[in-house]
Write a protein that holds these residues in place. Sequence first.
Motif: not given
Lengths: 319, 209
Positions: A80, A82, A86-87, A186, B164-167
Amino acid sequence: MLIKKPADILPSEITPQQFWQRRREFLKASASGIGLAAIGLAGTAPHRVLAGDTIPNVRPSPFSTDEPPTSLEDITSYNNFYELGTDKTDPKANARFLKPRPWTVTVDGECAAPGEIGIKDILSSFTQEERIYRLRCVEAWAMVVPWVGFPLGDLIKRFEPTSKAKYVAFETLYDPEQMPGQKRRVLDWPYREGLRMDEAMHPLTILSTGLYGELLPNQNGAPLRLVVPWKYGFKSIKSIVRISFTEKEPPATWTRMQANEYGFYANVNPAVDHPRWSQKTHRMIGDGWLAKKRETLPFNGYGDQVAELYAGMDLKRFF
Amino acid sequence: MSVRYGKPLVFLLCLVPLGVLIGRGASGALGPNPVEAITHFTGDWTLRLLLVTLAVTPLRRLTGQAWLVRFRRMLGLFAFFYAVLHFTTYLWLDRFFDLGTIAEDVLKRPYITIGFAAFVLMVPLAITSTQGWIRRLGRRWKTLHRAVYAIGVLGVLHYLWLVKADLLEPAIYAIILAVLLGLRVPWADLSARLRSAMRRRSWMAPERR
């Protein structure tokens, strides 16, 4: 040609930096017959890890757990981070963009000796220890990571915080060229985190420079990251460029984004669920897909050492 | 393309994701957290096939290709198939059939409540998808199967709510769903008007047929 070198000097320090950073290319070039020896590089086998340089004189620590560490492959391919995507697989794929050398950390705020410190200085002036810690992510998975690092307190003392320094604030690099994930908002970049001074000075709290005996891979937060093993992983901020002493509780990125889900303290606590999922159990990475989840322990099993920091505090309120 | 060859082809195409998943599982390519990988994979394909199913009717009306509707049942059943895999992964590999924590999840975690509701709603639609049930239910069949709109909305919300955050990704699904549902609103109106207009014409001039 094998040149013996003193063990306490990093390859990065004896090799001109521009060559060191491009050493893979030189290695490739040498395979196709272009003179590696002419440049005078000591050839080393390519490592799987991006950083891939051994940290010399790493001492063992009594704080290490004897649980078996998660594999290097899993630790470096399930991240994790970001800033690099984000993956979970993105940080490894985008790791090449981040340039962890040269790297300077600015230390300022409520202290008598503010200043800057470079990563080379950090690696040579603080005794590096191996700390094998459990890491519990707020997403209910966990790993056991053999970090290399040194107590955050050692660095803090050098900058002489004043009596007004009640908290320590941290900031990650903001540079969308090196951190392509920052091209989309993000999160509210740069990533920020904070600790109370007593948490920061606790001997379990370290700044990590490596894992598995080598310099930190970029996807794990190179060249310098925080590790606070009794808190959820998001507190352990990566690729730090600034450390500030503050009188008031500093802003923390996830807390500011969703205060009811991610508290400032973020102590691992099976009794306080995340509003959207349970924190009672977690999946240990590497256990395989037919393994049951494991019970999560208060303070991630470090309660004997750290519970007293929170004596008298309502941990359901200050989660 | 004839429906006769088309059906086996679509059937095989719908099995490709399952093949990919099995291939990844067998070759150890599911990554460090295989249960999470399987859960996300089967969830993604449930949503995708649900959206493809919902695209059949607008596409048929826009192109005038009536034969498209003959694939709709199979697509819908494959959406249900991947939903079953998704739900089974949760029940078995994630919760090991621990009814206590499953009940707690369904009651306390909104995104699980919603996903569970969507799954439960799919069951009667799958059961009544046969010719026999279509005949038996008559006009009520159509009313019952309008539940697929609710299932689509619940499915997308299920995804939106757990991120969580990335929509970005769930937002793409939401937009596609909104378009597919939106296409039905003016069309329902328009087609009704067209039909009534045609009826009037044929009533006024029956001898011309």
